[in-house]
Design a protein around this motif. Structure first.
Motif, PDB file in Angstrom:
ATOM      1  N   VAL A   1       0.712  -1.153  -0.078  1.00 51.76           N
ATOM      2  CA  VAL A   1      -0.023   0.016  -0.040  1.00 51.76           C
ATOM      3  C   VAL A   1       0.870   1.392  -0.111  1.00 51.76           C
ATOM      4  CG1 VAL A   1      -1.947   1.096   1.017  1.00 51.76           C
ATOM      5  CG2 VAL A   1      -1.502  -1.521   1.328  1.00 51.76           C
ATOM      6  N   ILE A   2       0.762   2.133  -0.965  1.00 51.67           N
ATOM      7  CA  ILE A   2       1.238   3.464  -0.906  1.00 51.67           C
ATOM      8  C   ILE A   2       0.169   4.421  -0.930  1.00 51.67           C
ATOM      9  CG2 ILE A   2       3.222   4.962  -2.216  1.00 51.67           C
ATOM     10  CD1 ILE A   2       4.013   2.272  -3.503  1.00 51.67           C
ATOM     11  N   PRO A   3      -0.200   4.950   0.247  1.00 50.70           N
ATOM     12  CA  PRO A   3      -1.175   5.660   0.278  1.00 50.70           C
ATOM     13  C   PRO A   3      -1.582   7.177   0.191  1.00 50.70           C
ATOM     14  CG  PRO A   3      -0.408   5.446   2.589  1.00 50.70           C
ATOM     15  CD  PRO A   3       0.454   4.699   1.495  1.00 50.70           C
ATOM     16  N   LEU A   4      -0.073   7.642   0.057  1.00 54.01           N
ATOM     17  CA  LEU A   4      -0.225   9.192   0.119  1.00 54.01           C
ATOM     18  C   LEU A   4       1.154   9.531  -0.807  1.00 54.01           C
ATOM     19  CD1 LEU A   4      -0.563  12.142   0.648  1.00 54.01           C
ATOM     20  CD2 LEU A   4       0.205  11.898   2.903  1.00 54.01           C
ATOM     21  N   ILE A   5       0.783   9.253  -2.185  1.00 52.75           N
ATOM     22  CA  ILE A   5       1.840   9.560  -3.339  1.00 52.75           C
ATOM     23  C   ILE A   5       2.276  10.970  -3.483  1.00 52.75           C
ATOM     24  CG2 ILE A   5       2.437   9.171  -5.784  1.00 52.75           C
ATOM     25  CD1 ILE A   5       0.805   6.692  -5.791  1.00 52.75           C
ATOM     26  N   ASN A   6       1.528  11.919  -3.320  1.00 53.52           N
ATOM     27  CA  ASN A   6       1.786  13.478  -3.232  1.00 53.52           C
ATOM     28  C   ASN A   6       1.594  13.958  -2.194  1.00 53.52           C
ATOM     29  OD1 ASN A   6       2.034  15.963  -4.455  1.00 53.52           O
ATOM     30  ND2 ASN A   6       0.446  15.686  -5.874  1.00 53.52           N
ATOM     31  N   PRO A   7       2.596  13.743  -1.120  1.00 53.06           N
ATOM     32  CA  PRO A   7       2.566  14.454   0.431  1.00 53.06           C
ATOM     33  C   PRO A   7       2.623  15.937   0.081  1.00 53.06           C
ATOM     34  CG  PRO A   7       4.440  13.171   0.011  1.00 53.06           C
ATOM     35  CD  PRO A   7       3.618  12.986  -1.076  1.00 53.06           C
ATOM     36  N   ASP A   8       3.456  16.497  -0.773  1.00 55.60           N
ATOM     37  CA  ASP A   8       3.682  18.069  -0.856  1.00 55.60           C
ATOM     38  C   ASP A   8       2.412  18.649  -1.297  1.00 55.60           C
ATOM     39  OD1 ASP A   8       6.427  17.460  -0.199  1.00 55.60           O
ATOM     40  OD2 ASP A   8       7.326  17.909  -2.073  1.00 55.60           O
ATOM     41  N   GLY A   9       1.713  17.941  -2.506  1.00 59.44           N
ATOM     42  CA  GLY A   9       0.588  18.628  -2.799  1.00 59.44           C
ATOM     43  C   GLY A   9      -0.576  18.768  -1.760  1.00 59.44           C
ATOM     44  N   VAL A  10      -0.677  17.621  -1.107  1.00 64.97           N
ATOM     45  CA  VAL A  10      -1.695  17.458  -0.029  1.00 64.97           C
ATOM     46  C   VAL A  10      -1.506  18.172   1.122  1.00 64.97           C
ATOM     47  CG1 VAL A  10      -2.568  15.915   1.824  1.00 64.97           C
ATOM     48  CG2 VAL A  10      -2.149  15.000  -0.416  1.00 64.97           C
ATOM     49  N   ASN A  11      -0.220  18.485   1.567  1.00 62.15           N
ATOM     50  CA  ASN A  11      -0.005  19.430   2.568  1.00 62.15           C
ATOM     51  C   ASN A  11       0.024  20.693   2.372  1.00 62.15           C
ATOM     52  OD1 ASN A  11       0.356  17.248   4.472  1.00 62.15           O
ATOM     53  ND2 ASN A  11       2.237  17.777   5.156  1.00 62.15           N
ATOM     54  N   ASN A  12       0.464  21.092   0.973  1.00 57.95           N
ATOM     55  CA  ASN A  12       0.384  22.707   0.647  1.00 57.95           C
ATOM     56  C   ASN A  12      -1.111  22.940  -0.003  1.00 57.95           C
ATOM     57  OD1 ASN A  12       2.971  23.450   0.766  1.00 57.95           O
ATOM     58  ND2 ASN A  12       3.832  22.015  -0.973  1.00 57.95           N
ATOM     59  N   GLY A  13      -1.990  22.197   0.321  1.00 56.53           N
ATOM     60  CA  GLY A  13      -3.474  22.479  -0.338  1.00 56.53           C
ATOM     61  C   GLY A  13      -3.443  22.668  -1.669  1.00 56.53           C
ATOM     62  N   HIS A  14      -2.847  21.836  -2.392  1.00 59.02           N
ATOM     63  CA  HIS A  14      -2.945  21.751  -4.075  1.00 59.02           C
ATOM     64  C   HIS A  14      -4.143  21.613  -4.727  1.00 59.02           C
ATOM     65  CE1 HIS A  14       1.666  22.162  -4.962  1.00 59.02           C
ATOM     66  NE2 HIS A  14       1.453  23.004  -3.995  1.00 59.02           N
ATOM     67  N   TRP A  15      -4.422  21.832  -5.758  1.00 57.47           N
ATOM     68  CA  TRP A  15      -5.597  21.224  -6.432  1.00 57.47           C
ATOM     69  C   TRP A  15      -5.508  20.261  -7.345  1.00 57.47           C
ATOM     70  CZ3 TRP A  15      -8.628  26.008  -9.024  1.00 57.47           C
ATOM     71  CH2 TRP A  15      -8.716  27.061  -8.317  1.00 57.47           C
ATOM     72  N   ARG A  16      -3.913  20.043  -7.687  1.00 55.89           N
ATOM     73  CA  ARG A  16      -3.876  18.911  -8.919  1.00 55.89           C
ATOM     74  C   ARG A  16      -2.356  18.315  -8.645  1.00 55.89           C
ATOM     75  NH1 ARG A  16      -6.910  15.527 -11.722  1.00 55.89           N
ATOM     76  NH2 ARG A  16      -5.876  14.649 -13.473  1.00 55.89           N
ATOM     77  N   TYR A  17      -1.508  19.145  -8.652  1.00 59.04           N
ATOM     78  CA  TYR A  17      -0.230  18.704  -8.884  1.00 59.04           C
ATOM     79  C   TYR A  17       0.943  18.589  -7.857  1.00 59.04           C
ATOM     80  CZ  TYR A  17      -1.662  21.018 -13.470  1.00 59.04           C
ATOM     81  OH  TYR A  17      -2.231  21.424 -14.606  1.00 59.04           O
ATOM     82  N   ASN A  18       2.239  18.224  -8.084  1.00 62.70           N
ATOM     83  CA  ASN A  18       3.028  18.113  -7.171  1.00 62.70           C
ATOM     84  C   ASN A  18       3.732  19.659  -7.178  1.00 62.70           C
ATOM     85  OD1 ASN A  18       4.949  18.444  -9.311  1.00 62.70           O
ATOM     86  ND2 ASN A  18       6.383  16.748  -8.525  1.00 62.70           N
ATOM     87  N   VAL A  19       4.694  19.823  -6.438  1.00 59.24           N
ATOM     88  CA  VAL A  19       5.257  21.263  -6.209  1.00 59.24           C
ATOM     89  C   VAL A  19       6.076  21.645  -7.484  1.00 59.24           C
ATOM     90  CG1 VAL A  19       5.502  21.607  -3.892  1.00 59.24           C
ATOM     91  CG2 VAL A  19       7.452  20.603  -4.922  1.00 59.24           C
ATOM     92  N   ASN A  20       6.236  20.932  -8.403  1.00 57.72           N
ATOM     93  CA  ASN A  20       6.959  21.153  -9.500  1.00 57.72           C
ATOM     94  C   ASN A  20       5.912  21.463 -10.645  1.00 57.72           C
ATOM     95  OD1 ASN A  20       9.417  21.131  -8.612  1.00 57.72           O
ATOM     96  ND2 ASN A  20       9.694  18.819  -8.886  1.00 57.72           N
ATOM     97  N   GLY A  21       4.533  21.383 -10.389  1.00 56.73           N
ATOM     98  CA  GLY A  21       3.719  21.478 -11.392  1.00 56.73           C
ATOM     99  C   GLY A  21       3.332  20.291 -12.270  1.00 56.73           C
ATOM    100  N   THR A  22       3.638  19.269 -11.878  1.00 57.81           N
ATOM    101  CA  THR A  22       3.450  17.970 -12.503  1.00 57.81           C
ATOM    102  C   THR A  22       2.386  17.163 -11.928  1.00 57.81           C
ATOM    103  OG1 THR A  22       5.563  17.677 -12.973  1.00 57.81           O
ATOM    104  CG2 THR A  22       4.295  15.775 -13.284  1.00 57.81           C
ATOM    105  N   ASP A  23       1.416  16.646 -13.098  1.00 59.05           N
ATOM    106  CA  ASP A  23       0.217  15.839 -12.507  1.00 59.05           C
ATOM    107  C   ASP A  23       1.020  14.440 -12.658  1.00 59.05           C
ATOM    108  OD1 ASP A  23      -1.736  13.970 -12.640  1.00 59.05           O
ATOM    109  OD2 ASP A  23      -2.866  15.036 -14.016  1.00 59.05           O
ATOM    110  N   LEU A  24       0.966  14.024 -11.135  1.00 60.31           N
ATOM    111  CA  LEU A  24       1.902  12.760 -11.141  1.00 60.31           C
ATOM    112  C   LEU A  24       1.210  11.527 -11.571  1.00 60.31           C
ATOM    113  CD1 LEU A  24       2.827  13.120  -7.161  1.00 60.31           C
ATOM    114  CD2 LEU A  24       4.160  13.649  -9.231  1.00 60.31           C
TER     115      LEU A  24
END
Ligand SMILES: [Zn+2]
Length: 414
Positions: free
Chosen positions: A242-265
């Motif tokens: 189980v890898i439950p949280l692939i985008n921790p930066d996006g989640v913690n930064n309150g992003h709409w879609r991307y990681n911090v580099n603007g990439t849709d993972l």
């Protein structure tokens, strides 16, 4: 550099249009606001928090600017989260104003302790005719009030959930690597089987606002780690990664879609240009090698504006089972069994719009290893109890089918 300057000009122009002033900020689009007055403090300075500005418009009325983390933003999942406090109990109005032509998507949730959430009462919510603004009537006081697009379910929540699950002797947790901003990417291995047992993969939160998908993953995992005979039998034969949280930066930064580099993972499974997808890829390849390349099933939990299963298109085709690959036949059987287990909540099975894109997502990549592979999307608004039941059915159907398959394959053949 030129692109960066242009980016800023567009940003400033958008903010000017909205009639609000943007202070200097080191971030591409401002996310942390600290508004302080004698009557009210407002901030987005916490995990999952996001605001782009907050200003007083009158004695009891305020305006909050909601901007995406990156421009251009082709996604409508307009996330916001902030916390309010007032020395004296008061009723205020906060108008959410969306930039970039975006609209209010999420119905506000409120909490007094960040743990227990409820929807804002209907009478306290007013949407403008084109949904570009939403006005919230809120009762504030000395106790903090969290206002958020969805329940906050961020990195620290995953960490404590995982911690609790590792009380089971058959659950081990670990860190598979680090995000761009150096946050750990968690994993859990659930198994009581030999080290080369076939693999099942469970993925989540590539897209930050997709909290209902996160709740689905939680329910799936709690079902396979449960105390039923079925779950015990399953763990004795299979390895669930189980890898439950692939985008921790996006989640913690309150992003709409991307990681911090603007990439849709979930469009980066062909190039693996990002640290997050690289860590996930390497961990899956390690687990695959241990399993002697046997990966049977992969499920990736997401959220959108409806409940839907997105299997590979062949599964949905009119081709008879005999003409399909084994993984697609397994997927058909699984979907059929899930439907039997959820008679009151029939979830449509469709071809994902992402299938038309050239960039690989998790489903397409996992297929290349022979896994029956699917995206399960929950509506952002689906009743949380229904999410729990449907994801339980996901897990139950899978455990039944793989155990039956395992028994059959162990029988001597003529
Ligand atoms: Zn998604």
């Amino acid at each position: 550099m030129r692109a960066f300057r242009k980016f800023w000009m567009v940003g400033l122009l958008t903010l000017a249009i909205n009639g609000l002033v943007l202070a200097g900020t080191p971030e591409p689009v401002r996310r942390v606001v600290k508004f302080e007055s004698a009557e009210l403090s407002a901030t987005s300075d916490f995990e999952g928090g996001r605001l782009s500005d907050f200003v007083a418009e009158g004695p009891n009325s305020y305006s909050a600017l909601i901007a995406p983390e990156w421009r251009p933003m082709n996604n409508q999942q307009a996330w916001y989260a902030f916390r309010l406090q007032s020395p004296k109990p008061r009723v205020i109005e906060v108008k959410l104003t969306y930039t970039d032509g975006k609209k209010n998507l999420f119905y506000p949730k409120i909490s007094r302790d960040r743990t227990h959430w409820q929807e804002l009462p209907k009478g306290d919510f007013r949407l403008s005719s084109n949904s570009s603004t939403a006005t919230l009537r809120l009762t504030v006081g000395p106790e903090p009030l969290w206002v958020s697009a969805q329940e906050l379910f961020t990195q620290s929540d995953y960490a404590s959930w995982i911690q609790k699950l590792t009380e089971h002797p058959y659950v081990t947790s670990g860190t598979i690597g680090f995000s761009t901003q150096q946050r750990p990417i968690f994993k859990m291995d659930i198994t009581e089987a030999p080290a080369d047992a076939p693999l099942v993969l469970v993925l989540g939160r590539q897209h930050p606002p997709e909290v209902t998908g996160g709740f689905g993953l939680v329910s799936f995992v709690e079902t396979v780690t449960g105390d039923s005979q079925l779950a015990r039998d399953f763990r004795s034969k299979f390895h669930i990664l189980v890898i439950p949280l692939i985008n921790p930066d996006g989640v913690n930064n309150g992003h709409w879609r991307y990681n911090v580099n603007g990439t849709d993972l979930n469009r980066d499974w062909g190039t693996f240009a990002e640290k997050e997808t690289q860590a996930v890829r390497d961990e899956i390849l390690r687990a695959l090698a241990a399993a002697k390349n046997q990966v049977l099933f992969s499920i990736d939990y997401h959220s959108t504006t409806k409940d839907v299963y997105y299997p590979f298109p062949t599964v949905k085709s009119s081709e008879p089972d005999e003409r399909l690959e084994a993984k697609d036949v397994l997927m058909r059987k699984w979907l059929e069994r899930v439907r039997q287990l959820t008679p009151d909540h029939r979830v449509p099975i469709e071809v994902s719009p992402a299938t038309r894109e050239s960039k690989l997502n998790s489903v397409l990549w996992m297929r290349t290893f022979g896994a029956a592979s699917i995206t399960h999307e929950f509506n952002h608004d689906t009743d949380r109890q229904v999410i729990r039941q449907v994801a339980q059915a996901d897990a139950t159907a899978l455990m039944e089918l793989l155990l039956a398959r395992n028994t059959t394959s162990n029988q001597p053949t003529q």
